[in-house]
Design a protein around this motif. Structure first.
Motif, mmCIF file in Angstrom:
data_model
loop_
_atom_site.group_PDB
_atom_site.id
_atom_site.type_symbol
_atom_site.label_atom_id
_atom_site.label_comp_id
_atom_site.label_asym_id
_atom_site.label_seq_id
_atom_site.Cartn_x
_atom_site.Cartn_y
_atom_site.Cartn_z
ATOM 1 N N THR A 1 0.856 -1.320 0.071
ATOM 2 C CA THR A 1 -0.112 0.104 -0.040
ATOM 3 C C THR A 1 0.910 1.421 0.042
ATOM 4 O O THR A 1 0.241 2.363 -0.157
ATOM 5 C CB THR A 1 -0.986 0.121 1.148
ATOM 6 N N SER B 1 -16.214 -0.802 3.289
ATOM 7 C CA SER B 1 -15.248 0.416 3.262
ATOM 8 C C SER B 1 -14.930 0.636 4.546
ATOM 9 O O SER B 1 -15.587 0.517 5.501
ATOM 10 C CB SER B 1 -16.088 1.854 2.820
ATOM 11 N N ARG B 2 -13.648 1.255 4.755
ATOM 12 C CA ARG B 2 -13.056 1.806 5.712
ATOM 13 C C ARG B 2 -13.640 3.183 5.868
ATOM 14 O O ARG B 2 -13.532 3.923 4.759
ATOM 15 C CB ARG B 2 -11.564 1.928 5.962
ATOM 16 N N ALA C 1 -8.754 -2.485 1.185
ATOM 17 C CA ALA C 1 -8.290 -1.995 2.453
ATOM 18 C C ALA C 1 -7.954 -3.208 3.447
ATOM 19 O O ALA C 1 -8.292 -4.226 3.396
ATOM 20 C CB ALA C 1 -9.437 -1.115 3.047
ATOM 21 N N ASP D 1 -10.630 -1.247 -5.262
ATOM 22 C CA ASP D 1 -10.005 -0.795 -3.930
ATOM 23 C C ASP D 1 -9.712 -1.774 -3.110
ATOM 24 O O ASP D 1 -10.894 -2.549 -2.843
ATOM 25 C CB ASP D 1 -10.342 0.496 -3.415
ATOM 26 N N SER E 1 -13.419 8.615 3.753
ATOM 27 C CA SER E 1 -13.264 7.094 3.526
ATOM 28 C C SER E 1 -12.022 7.215 2.567
ATOM 29 O O SER E 1 -12.032 7.924 1.562
ATOM 30 C CB SER E 1 -14.164 6.464 2.528
ATOM 31 N N GLU E 2 -10.747 6.643 2.876
ATOM 32 C CA GLU E 2 -9.469 6.614 2.330
ATOM 33 C C GLU E 2 -8.783 8.127 2.453
ATOM 34 O O GLU E 2 -8.327 8.430 1.046
ATOM 35 C CB GLU E 2 -9.675 6.019 0.996
ATOM 36 N N ASP E 3 -9.142 8.660 3.330
ATOM 37 C CA ASP E 3 -8.432 10.166 3.470
ATOM 38 C C ASP E 3 -9.323 11.093 2.594
ATOM 39 O O ASP E 3 -8.886 12.365 2.291
ATOM 40 C CB ASP E 3 -7.245 10.248 3.069
ATOM 41 N N TRP F 1 -4.678 1.046 2.900
ATOM 42 C CA TRP F 1 -5.581 0.677 1.464
ATOM 43 C C TRP F 1 -4.646 1.093 0.417
ATOM 44 O O TRP F 1 -3.713 1.617 0.335
ATOM 45 C CB TRP F 1 -6.731 1.624 1.464
ATOM 46 N N THR F 2 -5.078 0.373 -0.651
ATOM 47 C CA THR F 2 -4.426 0.369 -2.061
ATOM 48 C C THR F 2 -5.482 -0.062 -3.427
ATOM 49 O O THR F 2 -6.465 -0.406 -3.086
ATOM 50 C CB THR F 2 -3.088 -0.415 -2.179
ATOM 51 N N ARG F 3 -5.182 0.401 -4.458
ATOM 52 C CA ARG F 3 -5.910 -0.085 -5.543
ATOM 53 C C ARG F 3 -5.144 -1.012 -6.345
ATOM 54 O O ARG F 3 -4.001 -0.961 -6.707
ATOM 55 C CB ARG F 3 -6.030 1.341 -6.534
#
Length: 465
Positions: free
Chosen positions: A20, A237-238, A53, A51, A225-227, A43-45
């Motif tokens: 990540t 989702s986070r 996490a 996506d 979510s994801e900043d 997380w990453t793509r």
């Protein structure tokens, strides 16, 4: 949303960081000791554009409660085994927790392959794959070296395949967000974070906050979510939720946010309870009837006082056995449940785990002689959950069934606002008819049986009076 799992110092955090570009260890103590203590998030793509996490959990057995808080809301796992060390004690304990929670999908990462020769890597891979398969966990294996990047492209492809084959959660489902962190931001107020497994959160939503000492309505002030700020966040989702009307002191890891009126909130549960042995291959999962060949270690039930782990929460629980395979659990605080929910009972002394599957919420008290034995027999029957609830209570409101996550019963008859068990209805009709005949025989000039007298003659169960 994936949780990591595996023995301490097998490279879980290093692998997440390599995948990540984010360090899941955020505490100074974690960095100085190179040891994960609290839950970490990154997380990453993936190559497909999806996506993913990660919840990075501690591997040390001292932090098992934190580990279970990370695994609880996760639907799949990234299981890590170091090639140079092989399968270890916490590998077994983490696998037991994964099985107890009903997690059956994931990816196996054989890490630190640069520190072992090919024969050793192959042997560790074979053993780990076999152990996961024996526990019912479908997890293709990837060999990686996180520090050099070797094998990471193949791992990303395996993660893509995992995401593609996982069931899509329902964005219209009720929300149940188990909180894993809470903090305050100047000018914004209380923020909680968690994994949104189903449903959709929107700014302005009114939710019910259940914490250790309070139950109150709160309002979603903002979402990240994801900043990134969002007006709405769907599953999986986070998510960080900025709350209005929430006191920072009452929100913590034991808290949960739910859609109002969508879950049965209760302290007492009837459950399937089955041991999950971290050191054996044949432990039973909740819902499977154990065979007669259980070892003494497996056969011993949990202590009367234990710890219940559900979602990110851990609470003291009183355990009352109901036969060999079932129990009545009384939790110290009310929690939101659906029938079929999975949880873990843990004995902190022996570190043993039991898999829990919820069969009923707020069941009727066991007051009469033989009630516990009869209840054990009822729990062992094979009715549908809706039919089981109706048979056990004779009559039930549809809204209560909905709060339990259940549909309409197949056996029920609709009487006004109630679903009624036909056998109970037939019995009540016979009792009432007999009482009316006896009443008119004794009082031929009477205009009829008063309603209160008729209700008494029916001898309804206490919960329906």
């Amino acid at each position: 949303m994936l949780a990591t799992a595996g023995h301490v110092d097998h490279g879980k955090s290093t692998l997440v960081r390599a995948l990540t570009g984010r360090d899941p260890d955020r505490l100074a103590e974690e960095k100085s000791r190179a040891l994960t203590i609290e839950l970490g998030f990154a997380w990453t793509r993936l190559p497909s554009g999806a996506d993913v996490a990660f919840v990075d959990v501690p591997g040390h057995q001292r932090f098992v409660a934190t580990t279970l808080a990370g695994l609880g809301p996760s639907a799949a796992v990234l299981f890590v085994v170091a090639a140079d060390q092989g399968w270890q004690a916490q590998s077994s304990e983490h696998l037991a927790a994964v099985r107890a929670l009903g997690i059956i999908d994931g990816v196996l990462a054989i890490t630190r392959c640069d520190l072992a020769d090919p024969e050793r890597v192959a042997a560790v891979r074979e053993e780990a794959t076999g152990r996961l398969a024996a526990a019912g966990l479908s997890a293709p294996a990837c060999e990686v070296t996180a520090t050099t990047g070797a094998g990471l492209d193949g791992l990303r492809v395996a993660l893509d395949d995992l995401v593609a084959r996982m069931d899509s959660p329902d964005p219209a489902a009720p929300v149940r967000l188990w909180c894993d962190r809470s903090f305050t931001i100047a000018g914004a107020g209380t923020v909680v974070t968690g994994t949104l497994g189903a449903g959709t959160l929107r700014t302005g939503d009114r939710l019910t906050l259940l914490s250790v000492d309070h139950q109150r309505e709160v309002v979603v002030r903002g979402l990240h979510s994801e900043d990134v700020a969002h007006d709405a966040v769907g599953p999986v989702s986070r998510v960080a939720v900025n709350l209005r009307r929430a006191d920072p002191g009452e929100v913590g890891r034991a808290s949960v946010l739910v859609t109002p009126g969508s879950y049965a909130v209760g302290r007492v549960l009837d459950v399937v309870l089955a041991p999950v042995d971290a050191w054996g291959e044949g432990a039973a999962a909740a819902g499977e009837r154990p065979g007669s060949g259980r070892s003494g270690r497996e056969a011993a039930g949990p202590p009367t006082s234990a710890t219940l782990h559900v979602g990110t929460a851990a609470h003291q629980v009183h355990v009352r056995p109901l036969g060999l395979d079932h129990a009545r659990l009384t939790v110290e605080v009310p929690l939101p449940w659906w029938v079929g929910d999975r949880a873990i009972v843990r004995d902190p002394g022996s570190r043993r785990l039991w898999s829990v599957r919820v069969l009923d919420v707020d069941p009727l008290p066991l007051r009469r002689r033989g009630a516990a034995r009869r209840r054990a027999e009822e729990l062992g029957a094979h009715d549908s959950p809706s039919d089981f609830r109706l048979r056990s209570r004779s009559a039930e409101y549809p809204v209560v069934l909905a709060r339990l996550g259940l549909g309409d019963p197949a056996i029920g008859e609709r009487v006004g606002e109630w679903w009624v068990d036909p056998s109970a209805l037939e019995q009540w009709q016979k009792r009432l008819a007999r009482h009316v005949r006896e009443h008119h025989a004794a009082h031929p000039l009477s205009q009829g049986v008063p309603v209160s007298e008729a209700g008494h003659a029916l001898d309804l169960p206490d919960h329906l009076r």
